[in-house]
Design a protein around this motif. Sequence first.
Motif, PDB file in Angstrom:
ATOM      1  N   ALA A 199     -10.107  12.739  -8.399  1.00 38.77           N
ATOM      2  CA  ALA A 199      -8.747  11.817  -8.344  1.00 38.77           C
ATOM      3  C   ALA A 199      -9.064  10.542  -9.026  1.00 38.77           C
ATOM      4  CB  ALA A 199      -8.439  11.567  -6.888  1.00 38.77           C
ATOM      5  N   LEU A 200     -10.278   9.998  -9.066  1.00 38.33           N
ATOM      6  CA  LEU A 200     -10.659   8.633  -9.768  1.00 38.33           C
ATOM      7  C   LEU A 200     -10.644   8.833 -11.166  1.00 38.33           C
ATOM      8  CD1 LEU A 200     -13.340   6.992  -7.557  1.00 38.33           C
ATOM      9  CD2 LEU A 200     -11.152   5.968  -8.300  1.00 38.33           C
ATOM     10  N   ALA A 201     -11.222  10.227 -11.628  1.00 40.30           N
ATOM     11  CA  ALA A 201     -11.144  10.453 -12.982  1.00 40.30           C
ATOM     12  C   ALA A 201      -9.961  10.598 -13.554  1.00 40.30           C
ATOM     13  CB  ALA A 201     -11.960  12.043 -13.274  1.00 40.30           C
ATOM     14  N   VAL A 220      -6.619   2.213  -5.875  1.00 41.51           N
ATOM     15  CA  VAL A 220      -6.412   1.886  -7.333  1.00 41.51           C
ATOM     16  C   VAL A 220      -5.028   1.324  -7.390  1.00 41.51           C
ATOM     17  CG1 VAL A 220      -7.646   3.877  -8.143  1.00 41.51           C
ATOM     18  CG2 VAL A 220      -5.243   4.144  -7.908  1.00 41.51           C
ATOM     19  N   SER A 221      -5.000   0.365  -8.366  1.00 40.55           N
ATOM     20  CA  SER A 221      -3.777  -0.435  -8.742  1.00 40.55           C
ATOM     21  C   SER A 221      -3.233  -0.454 -10.251  1.00 40.55           C
ATOM     22  CB  SER A 221      -4.223  -2.210  -8.313  1.00 40.55           C
ATOM     23  OG  SER A 221      -4.405  -2.066  -6.916  1.00 40.55           O
ATOM     24  N   HIS A 259       0.703  -1.058   0.009  1.00 46.50           N
ATOM     25  CA  HIS A 259       0.068   0.003  -0.016  1.00 46.50           C
ATOM     26  C   HIS A 259       0.768   1.242   0.155  1.00 46.50           C
ATOM     27  CE1 HIS A 259      -2.880  -2.918   1.776  1.00 46.50           C
ATOM     28  NE2 HIS A 259      -3.856  -2.185   1.429  1.00 46.50           N
ATOM     29  N   THR A 260       0.424   2.148  -0.825  1.00 47.61           N
ATOM     30  CA  THR A 260       1.159   3.597  -0.570  1.00 47.61           C
ATOM     31  C   THR A 260      -0.250   4.444  -0.515  1.00 47.61           C
ATOM     32  OG1 THR A 260       2.747   5.153  -1.388  1.00 47.61           O
ATOM     33  CG2 THR A 260       1.615   3.689  -3.286  1.00 47.61           C
ATOM     34  N   PHE A 261       0.025   5.925  -0.380  1.00 44.83           N
ATOM     35  CA  PHE A 261      -1.031   6.731  -0.176  1.00 44.83           C
ATOM     36  C   PHE A 261      -0.669   7.928  -0.978  1.00 44.83           C
ATOM     37  CE2 PHE A 261      -0.896   3.597   3.170  1.00 44.83           C
ATOM     38  CZ  PHE A 261      -2.285   3.283   3.008  1.00 44.83           C
ATOM     39  N   LEU A 262      -1.661   8.416  -1.496  1.00 42.83           N
ATOM     40  CA  LEU A 262      -1.655  10.127  -1.963  1.00 42.83           C
ATOM     41  C   LEU A 262      -2.636  10.793  -1.150  1.00 42.83           C
ATOM     42  CD1 LEU A 262      -1.461   9.164  -5.847  1.00 42.83           C
ATOM     43  CD2 LEU A 262       0.495  10.329  -4.412  1.00 42.83           C
ATOM     44  N   ASN A 263      -2.543  12.106  -0.858  1.00 36.93           N
ATOM     45  CA  ASN A 263      -3.376  12.963  -0.356  1.00 36.93           C
ATOM     46  C   ASN A 263      -4.153  13.864  -1.671  1.00 36.93           C
ATOM     47  OD1 ASN A 263      -3.159  13.121   2.754  1.00 36.93           O
ATOM     48  ND2 ASN A 263      -0.864  13.486   2.199  1.00 36.93           N
ATOM     49  N   GLY A 297      -3.593   4.230  -2.180  1.00 33.01           N
ATOM     50  CA  GLY A 297      -4.884   4.913  -1.618  1.00 33.01           C
ATOM     51  C   GLY A 297      -5.040   6.141  -1.862  1.00 33.01           C
ATOM     52  N   LEU A 298      -6.220   6.798  -2.482  1.00 23.56           N
ATOM     53  CA  LEU A 298      -6.552   8.119  -2.482  1.00 23.56           C
ATOM     54  C   LEU A 298      -7.082   8.718  -1.248  1.00 23.56           C
ATOM     55  CD1 LEU A 298      -7.844   7.636  -6.156  1.00 23.56           C
ATOM     56  CD2 LEU A 298      -5.410   8.004  -5.395  1.00 23.56           C
ATOM     57  N   MET A 299      -6.440   9.292  -0.456  1.00 23.00           N
ATOM     58  CA  MET A 299      -6.800   9.731   0.765  1.00 23.00           C
ATOM     59  C   MET A 299      -7.208  11.232   0.745  1.00 23.00           C
ATOM     60  SD  MET A 299      -6.184   6.961   2.086  1.00 23.00           S
ATOM     61  CE  MET A 299      -6.256   7.118   3.824  1.00 23.00           C
ATOM     62  N   ASN A 300      -8.478  11.677   1.008  1.00 22.09           N
ATOM     63  CA  ASN A 300      -9.012  13.102   1.469  1.00 22.09           C
ATOM     64  C   ASN A 300      -8.685  13.195   2.804  1.00 22.09           C
ATOM     65  OD1 ASN A 300     -10.023  15.361   2.376  1.00 22.09           O
ATOM     66  ND2 ASN A 300     -11.746  14.968   0.594  1.00 22.09           N
ATOM     67  N   PRO A 301      -7.776  13.976   3.235  1.00 23.97           N
ATOM     68  CA  PRO A 301      -7.246  14.136   4.808  1.00 23.97           C
ATOM     69  C   PRO A 301      -8.282  14.760   5.598  1.00 23.97           C
ATOM     70  CG  PRO A 301      -5.842  15.514   3.171  1.00 23.97           C
ATOM     71  CD  PRO A 301      -6.781  14.964   2.520  1.00 23.97           C
TER      72      PRO A 301
END
Lengths: 134, 134
Positions: A18-20, A44-45, A7-11, A55-59
């Motif tokens: 972000a999905l688009a 997403v992978s 797993h790795t994460f983006l804010n 992980g697409l993270m909304n903080p």
Amino acid sequence: MDLTLSHTFLNVHDIDLALAFYRDVLELDVHTDVTMDDFRWVTVSPRSQPDLEIGLMNPYMGPGAPDADAVLTLTAKGSMNGLIFATPDVDADFEKIRAAGAEVLQEPITQPYGVRDCAFRDPSGNMIRLSQSS
Amino acid sequence: MTTQAELVEIAHLRRARNLIDTQFAEPLDVPALARAAFMSPSHFSRRFRAIYGETPYGYLMTRRIERAKALLRRGDLSVTEVCVAVGCTSLGSFSTRFTQLVGASPSAYRGQDHAAAAYVPGCVARYGTRPSRV
């Protein structure tokens, strides 16, 4: 030890935007998209790495909320690092991603240390680099 | 909470900064950069400085000097060729600015040992070697 990155994460400031970008433009697969109470968990992978979840993270969701302003401001400034993807055809990918209207940070160039790469920003300001080994 | 409008404004500033990062060799000026950020030149300069800690022109010059350092490290270009390649039109003011920011004249810098640079990816060196006036 025998470690594999799982797993790795983006804010990101907006998960749908972000999905688009990650799903529709970079053509990553949606691994998980669930909502618990107000917390939405989206990963997403890459097609070739189905066990690696980004992980697409909304903080603003969850325990990071007190720091969310600072995190998203730094991300929007372009101060945060992002991800580098390897690709077999950086020029073709660049044209597709640019045609989709993404923010270009660097057109494809051949680097003196032996890769050809280009760079974009995602809608929140994270740097996304594509790199092709020669 | 940082509002969506504030994040949108920062994203406009970031896109103007992308323009400096990619078009630094062109005769860029503050009105052209301000147009890219959808702002008046005075508002743009004020907000850019508030977010990035230096003026748009200051950022343009540190970007040019960082590129000049990269070209000088190659060792096969003259100081004049490097000056023109990064978009500076006066060799005198280029050399003065370079010396102020780097602490060595362009020709002295070119003569230094740059062996470590071979191990640092260009996209990382770009951030790591940009001189700071702050």
